[in-house]
Write a protein that holds these residues in place. Structure first.
Motif, short mmCIF file in Angstrom:
data_model
loop_
_atom_site.label_atom_id
_atom_site.label_comp_id
_atom_site.label_asym_id
_atom_site.label_seq_id
_atom_site.Cartn_x
_atom_site.Cartn_y
_atom_site.Cartn_z
N ALA A 1 0.83 -1.21 0.00
CA ALA A 1 0.00 0.00 0.00
C ALA A 1 0.87 1.26 0.00
CB ALA A 1 -0.93 -0.01 1.21
N LEU A 2 1.95 1.23 0.77
CA LEU A 2 2.87 2.37 0.79
C LEU A 2 3.55 2.55 -0.57
CD1 LEU A 2 4.45 1.86 4.32
CD2 LEU A 2 3.04 3.80 3.60
N ASP A 3 3.84 1.44 -1.21
CA ASP A 3 4.45 1.51 -2.54
C ASP A 3 3.49 2.15 -3.55
OD1 ASP A 3 6.52 1.04 -4.40
OD2 ASP A 3 5.58 -0.82 -5.05
N LYS A 4 2.21 1.86 -3.42
CA LYS A 4 1.22 2.39 -4.35
C LYS A 4 1.11 3.91 -4.27
CE LYS A 4 -1.66 -1.76 -4.52
NZ LYS A 4 -2.90 -2.41 -4.05
N VAL A 5 1.41 4.47 -3.11
CA VAL A 5 1.34 5.93 -2.97
C VAL A 5 2.73 6.58 -2.97
CG1 VAL A 5 -0.88 5.85 -1.80
CG2 VAL A 5 1.21 5.81 -0.44
N GLY A 6 3.74 5.80 -3.31
CA GLY A 6 5.06 6.35 -3.55
C GLY A 6 5.89 6.70 -2.34
N ILE A 7 5.60 6.11 -1.20
CA ILE A 7 6.41 6.42 0.00
C ILE A 7 6.88 5.15 0.71
CG2 ILE A 7 5.53 8.75 0.45
CD1 ILE A 7 3.61 7.52 2.48
N LEU A 8 7.16 4.12 -0.06
CA LEU A 8 7.67 2.88 0.53
C LEU A 8 8.97 3.14 1.28
CD1 LEU A 8 7.56 -0.18 0.88
CD2 LEU A 8 8.67 -0.41 -1.37
N ASP A 9 9.78 4.08 0.80
CA ASP A 9 11.06 4.36 1.44
C ASP A 9 10.90 5.00 2.82
OD1 ASP A 9 10.02 6.63 0.05
OD2 ASP A 9 11.94 7.63 0.27
N LYS A 10 9.69 5.43 3.15
CA LYS A 10 9.43 6.06 4.46
C LYS A 10 8.81 5.08 5.46
CE LYS A 10 10.56 10.11 2.71
NZ LYS A 10 11.84 10.77 3.06
N ALA A 11 8.72 3.81 5.10
CA ALA A 11 7.98 2.84 5.91
C ALA A 11 8.39 2.81 7.38
CB ALA A 11 8.11 1.44 5.30
N TYR A 12 9.68 2.97 7.65
CA TYR A 12 10.15 2.83 9.03
C TYR A 12 10.55 4.17 9.66
CZ TYR A 12 9.77 -2.07 7.99
OH TYR A 12 9.26 -3.30 7.64
N ASN A 13 10.16 5.25 9.00
CA ASN A 13 10.31 6.58 9.59
C ASN A 13 9.16 6.84 10.56
OD1 ASN A 13 12.17 6.65 7.47
ND2 ASN A 13 11.86 8.83 7.12
N ARG A 14 9.43 7.69 11.54
CA ARG A 14 8.33 8.15 12.40
C ARG A 14 7.46 9.12 11.60
NH1 ARG A 14 9.24 9.32 18.63
NH2 ARG A 14 8.45 11.33 17.94
N VAL A 15 6.17 9.07 11.86
CA VAL A 15 5.24 9.91 11.11
C VAL A 15 5.54 11.40 11.31
CG1 VAL A 15 2.82 10.63 10.97
CG2 VAL A 15 3.40 8.21 11.02
N ASP A 16 5.97 11.78 12.51
CA ASP A 16 6.21 13.20 12.77
C ASP A 16 7.45 13.74 12.04
OD1 ASP A 16 8.15 12.00 14.34
OD2 ASP A 16 7.28 12.67 16.25
N GLN A 17 8.15 12.85 11.32
CA GLN A 17 9.28 13.29 10.49
C GLN A 17 8.85 13.58 9.06
OE1 GLN A 17 11.92 9.92 10.92
NE2 GLN A 17 12.82 10.69 12.83
N LEU A 18 7.59 13.36 8.74
CA LEU A 18 7.08 13.52 7.39
C LEU A 18 6.41 14.87 7.19
CD1 LEU A 18 5.42 10.04 6.75
CD2 LEU A 18 7.82 10.69 6.53
N SER A 19 6.34 15.28 5.93
CA SER A 19 5.60 16.50 5.58
C SER A 19 4.11 16.21 5.62
CB SER A 19 5.99 16.95 4.17
OG SER A 19 5.53 16.00 3.21
N GLY A 20 3.31 17.27 5.53
CA GLY A 20 1.87 17.10 5.55
C GLY A 20 1.38 16.25 4.39
N GLY A 21 1.94 16.48 3.21
CA GLY A 21 1.55 15.69 2.05
C GLY A 21 1.89 14.21 2.21
N GLN A 22 3.06 13.94 2.77
CA GLN A 22 3.46 12.55 3.00
C GLN A 22 2.56 11.90 4.04
OE1 GLN A 22 7.56 13.40 4.00
NE2 GLN A 22 8.31 12.71 2.00
#
Length: 259
Positions: A129-150
């Protein structure tokens, strides 16, 4: 298929949000719902998954009369309807993949829920599912490290992991900048086309509605005043939806988005 038949919704405070709604949405359609704040847009989509109950009429979703559902039936029914909010509704202090895996919690035995142990197939589904939306590389990042769009794309991945037939989105890009909003809308459109999934988006920004949706529904004071192809929306149609408002919400004027 989603079908509203003479549906009315009045809140306990006496406010009538929906008035005699008759509407049919076929599987695989991409529909944008536009109108002023308070027009009934959010109420319309939240009745579909029983977040709100209707007062009168009939609402059928994939052959099920949603008003007749009770208890576990409602929870099982909602598994096939994804819901995405403006505020993302993520647990920001844990990883992206854990947020996506939350979608599988209702299907797990109690001991797995308690220990947070997810089966291999659920983890694979979350990564896909993460791959389908283009953020598979962020799978093991904490959510608070992501931008709003991510973060909104994580919310979309979480919904996809449910394997729904319908996605409901309540102002999914309202808090995003114009460039990021288009990226997220690109994801919605691609999923709609590749997976033939019905998507209903309540959206303020008119030009995004016209650019991405196949069909536009305009609501004013709880009534449908336009239902047709996006390319057939004219200024006259917009006037019928927005009335005397001189500035219709546009992406280049984000402060107008909450008119």
């Amino acid at each position: 298929m989603i079908e509203f038949i003479n549906v009315n919704k009045t809140y306990p405070n006496g406010v009538t949000a929906l008035k005699d709604i008759n509407l049919k949405i076929e599987q695989g359609e991409f529909v944008a719902i536009i109108g002023l704040s308070g027009a009934g847009k959010s109420t319309l989509i939240r009745c579909i998954n029983r977040m709100h109950d209707i007062n009168e009429g009939t609402l059928n979703v994939n052959g099920v009369d949603v008003s007749n559902l009770r208890g576990k039936q409602i929870r099982k029914f909602r598994r096939k309807i994804g819901m995405i909010f403006q505020s993302f509704n993520l647990v920001t202090r844990t990883s992206v993949i854990n947020n996506v895996l939350v979608s599988s919690v209702p299907e797990l035995p109690s001991w797995r829920k308690t220990l947070g142990l997810f089966p291999k197939d659920k983890k694979i589904a979350a990564l896909e599912a993460l791959d389908k939306v283009g953020i598979l590389d962020k799978a093991y990042n904490r959510v608070d490290q992501l931008s709003g769009g991510q973060q909104q794309r994580v919310a979309l991945a979480r919904t996809l992991a449910q394997n729904p037939s319908i996605i409901l989105a309540d102002e999914p890009v309202a808090s995003l900048d114009p460039v990021t909003a288009k990226v997220v809308m690109d994801d919605f459109k691609r999923i709609n086309q590749e997976m033939e999934m019905s998507i209903l988006i309540n959206i303020h920004h008119v030009e995004l509605a016209l650019e991405y949706a196949d069909r536009v529904i305009g609501i004013r004071q709880g009534e449908i005043v336009y239902d047709g192809k996006s390319e057939e929306v004219t200024q006259e149609v917009l006037d019928s939806i927005y009335g005397s408002v001189t500035e219709i919400p546009h992406m280049n004027n984000p402060e107008e988005a909450n008119v």
